[in-house]
Design a protein around this motif. Structure first.
Motif, short mmCIF file in Angstrom:
data_model
loop_
_atom_site.label_atom_id
_atom_site.label_comp_id
_atom_site.label_asym_id
_atom_site.label_seq_id
_atom_site.Cartn_x
_atom_site.Cartn_y
_atom_site.Cartn_z
N ASN A 48 0.85 -1.18 0.00
CA ASN A 48 0.00 0.00 0.00
C ASN A 48 0.89 1.24 0.00
O ASN A 48 2.13 1.14 0.01
CB ASN A 48 -0.99 -0.01 1.18
CG ASN A 48 -0.30 -0.04 2.54
OD1 ASN A 48 0.83 0.44 2.70
ND2 ASN A 48 -0.97 -0.58 3.54
N ASN A 98 1.67 3.24 2.25
CA ASN A 98 2.51 3.36 3.44
C ASN A 98 3.62 2.32 3.50
O ASN A 98 4.33 2.23 4.50
CB ASN A 98 1.65 3.26 4.70
CG ASN A 98 0.64 4.38 4.80
OD1 ASN A 98 0.94 5.52 4.46
ND2 ASN A 98 -0.57 4.07 5.24
N LEU A 113 0.25 -5.76 1.35
CA LEU A 113 -1.11 -6.18 1.03
C LEU A 113 -1.18 -7.69 0.84
O LEU A 113 -2.19 -8.32 1.13
CB LEU A 113 -1.61 -5.49 -0.23
CG LEU A 113 -1.79 -3.97 -0.17
CD1 LEU A 113 -2.06 -3.42 -1.56
CD2 LEU A 113 -2.95 -3.62 0.76
N ARG A 171 -9.57 -9.32 -2.49
CA ARG A 171 -9.02 -7.98 -2.30
C ARG A 171 -7.90 -7.70 -3.29
O ARG A 171 -7.82 -6.61 -3.88
CB ARG A 171 -8.51 -7.83 -0.86
CG ARG A 171 -8.06 -6.42 -0.52
CD ARG A 171 -7.50 -6.35 0.89
NE ARG A 171 -6.19 -7.01 0.97
CZ ARG A 171 -5.58 -7.29 2.11
NH1 ARG A 171 -6.16 -7.02 3.26
NH2 ARG A 171 -4.38 -7.85 2.11
N ASP A 172 -7.02 -8.68 -3.49
CA ASP A 172 -5.93 -8.52 -4.44
C ASP A 172 -6.47 -8.27 -5.84
O ASP A 172 -5.97 -7.40 -6.57
CB ASP A 172 -5.05 -9.79 -4.48
CG ASP A 172 -4.22 -9.98 -3.23
OD1 ASP A 172 -4.21 -9.08 -2.37
OD2 ASP A 172 -3.59 -11.05 -3.11
N TRP A 178 -7.86 -4.78 -6.18
CA TRP A 178 -6.78 -3.79 -6.12
C TRP A 178 -5.97 -3.78 -7.41
O TRP A 178 -5.70 -2.72 -7.98
CB TRP A 178 -5.87 -4.11 -4.93
CG TRP A 178 -4.81 -3.10 -4.65
CD1 TRP A 178 -4.94 -1.93 -3.95
CD2 TRP A 178 -3.44 -3.15 -5.09
NE1 TRP A 178 -3.74 -1.27 -3.91
CE2 TRP A 178 -2.80 -2.00 -4.61
CE3 TRP A 178 -2.71 -4.07 -5.83
CZ2 TRP A 178 -1.46 -1.73 -4.84
CZ3 TRP A 178 -1.36 -3.81 -6.07
CH2 TRP A 178 -0.76 -2.65 -5.58
N GLN A 193 -5.62 -0.81 -10.26
CA GLN A 193 -4.33 -0.22 -10.61
C GLN A 193 -4.05 -0.31 -12.11
O GLN A 193 -3.39 0.56 -12.68
CB GLN A 193 -3.19 -0.92 -9.84
CG GLN A 193 -3.31 -0.89 -8.33
CD GLN A 193 -3.46 0.50 -7.77
OE1 GLN A 193 -2.81 1.45 -8.22
NE2 GLN A 193 -4.35 0.66 -6.79
N GLN A 233 -0.72 -5.57 6.49
CA GLN A 233 -0.71 -4.19 5.99
C GLN A 233 -0.01 -3.24 6.95
O GLN A 233 0.32 -2.12 6.58
CB GLN A 233 -2.14 -3.70 5.75
CG GLN A 233 -2.83 -4.40 4.60
CD GLN A 233 -4.11 -3.69 4.18
OE1 GLN A 233 -4.09 -2.55 3.73
NE2 GLN A 233 -5.24 -4.37 4.34
N ILE A 288 4.27 1.74 -6.02
CA ILE A 288 3.43 2.07 -4.87
C ILE A 288 4.15 1.72 -3.58
O ILE A 288 4.61 0.59 -3.40
CB ILE A 288 2.09 1.33 -4.97
CG1 ILE A 288 1.32 1.79 -6.20
CG2 ILE A 288 1.25 1.54 -3.70
CD1 ILE A 288 0.11 0.94 -6.55
N GLY A 289 4.28 2.68 -2.68
CA GLY A 289 4.95 2.47 -1.40
C GLY A 289 6.41 2.85 -1.38
O GLY A 289 7.06 2.78 -0.33
#
Length: 382
Positions: free
Chosen positions: A101, A103, A107, A136-137, A140, A144, A259, A281-282
């Motif tokens: 993610n 931050n 994930l 969820r993957d 996501w 993206q 996470q 990302i991140g």
């Protein structure tokens, strides 16, 4: 708590893999796991564990997520989703990596398999993701890659995924596959005839031993399972899969990595290629964390005596709770109680002593180098 809630659900609410009947035929003990009814053990966890370490064991891991990607500049697009440099992947090679993610939190941990290009020049890739995070993957990744022109397919419920692990994996599988398995390198993969039909064969696994993961259609999967059973391969459940991966210090998503943890904290800095690739990302969060220093790290603990440090047990130093156990078990191979735990960076060096609170009392443990067990049977990567 989640598992006990699942146990109250009727069997009809749980998914079943195409190998479910094969497990029931062998009187496997079944358990709810990530929305699936899965075998936890066939005989005993220790028996199955030793079979994998010393001979060969097989696992139904068809509950795992199986994603297929196709399109122009596919690797370039996937590069933005992970901290690892995928551009160096050659066809028939794979990379273990993580989705992050903003931050820098994990994930999921995944394996990306590069399958080269088709006749039209489109790049092809497979990715295997965790069962609990599949939906969820998927959401996501699709979000993206929106407007990228990349074709995405979720093959999770259409294919069997069978893991064959152990020092005898090559000899047990070779008669059933039209390809030279002994020449495959770790994380190598290929398309080959499996039990008479084309399937996907990868030299990967989650046990710390040599072995393969095979993705085939349902009918072929049942045939493969029965053929391996006839060849003397031990059927294994999720119970020994957990003890095997813990001995090899392989992270379990949802416990050792979440996470709220970054790859730098989790001992996965070898997956982070800040100097070799551009934006992902991140990235900014990891750069900041690397610059400021890691405040906590995931370490291996060997407990003194036979007390087992389990998930969520507090790690104590000088009378103060300083961390938490993420995974713990008795090691059938080493005959010791072992665990993974997050501790302050200053306590993370091998040889440091801490205590773990178990039912109101504290018991000593020593930080040790990971992995706890390294197989003498695994082939070299290069």
């Amino acid at each position: 708590m989640a598992q006990s809630t699942q146990e109250k659900e009727t069997a009809n609410t749980l998914e079943r893999t195409p190998l479910y009947d094969c497990a029931v035929e062998l009187n496997a003990r079944m358990t709810p796991f990530s929305g699936w009814e899965m075998p936890v053990q066939f005989s005993s966890i220790a028996q199955e564990h030793h079979a994998v370490r010393n001979a060969a064991g097989m696992f139904d891991v068809s509950h795992m997520g199986k994603f297929f990607f196709k399109g122009k500049n596919l690797i370039e697009q996937l590069q933005t989703l992970v901290p690892s440099d995928l551009s160096r992947l050659q066809p028939a090679e794979a990379q273990y990596t993580v989705l992050l993610n903003a931050n820098g939190g994990i994930l999921d941990d995944i394996i990306v398999y590069s399958q080269g290009k088709d006749d039209s020049g489109d790049e092809l890739c497979m990715a295997i993701v965790n069962a609990a995070t599949r939906s969820r993957d998927k959401a996501w990744i699709v979000a993206q890659l929106e407007d990228s022109g990349i074709e995405f397919q979720d093959l999770s419920k259409d294919k069997v995924l069978l893991a064959l692990q152990g020092p005898e994996a090559v000899s047990k599988l070779q008669p059933l596959v039209v390809a030279d398995l002994s020449s495959m390198k770790p994380f190598g993969h290929l398309q080959a005839s499996v039990c008479g039909k084309m399937g996907f064969v990868a030299r990967t696994g989650y046990t710390g031993e040599d072995g393969f993961e095979l993705m085939v259609d349902s009918e072929t999967g049942v045939k493969l399972w029965r053929s391996l059973l006839d060849a003397g391969v031990t059927p294994c459940g999720l119970g020994c899969r957990d003890t095997l991966r813990l001995e090899a210090a392989m992270a379990l998503y949802g416990q050792d990595i979440t996470q709220s943890t970054t790859p730098l904290e989790a001992g996965l800095s070898w997956l982070v290629h800040l100097d070799r690739k551009g934006q992902f990302i991140g990235r900014e969060a990891l750069e900041t964390q690397k610059q400021n220093g890691i405040k906590r790290k995931l370490v291996g603990l060997e407990m003194e005596g036979r007390r087992i440090a389990r998930h969520h047990y507090p790690v104590v130093s000088n009378g103060q709770s300083v961390g938490e156990v993420t995974s713990g078990s008795w090691s059938p191979t080493l005959e010791k109680a072992i665990a993974l735990a997050y501790v302050p960076a200053e306590l993370s060096k091998p040889g440091q002593t801490v205590e773990v609170e178990i039912r109101g009392k504290t018991y000593p443990g020593v930080v040790v180098k990971k992995p706890f067990y390294r197989s003498p049977h695994k082939p070299k990567k290069s």
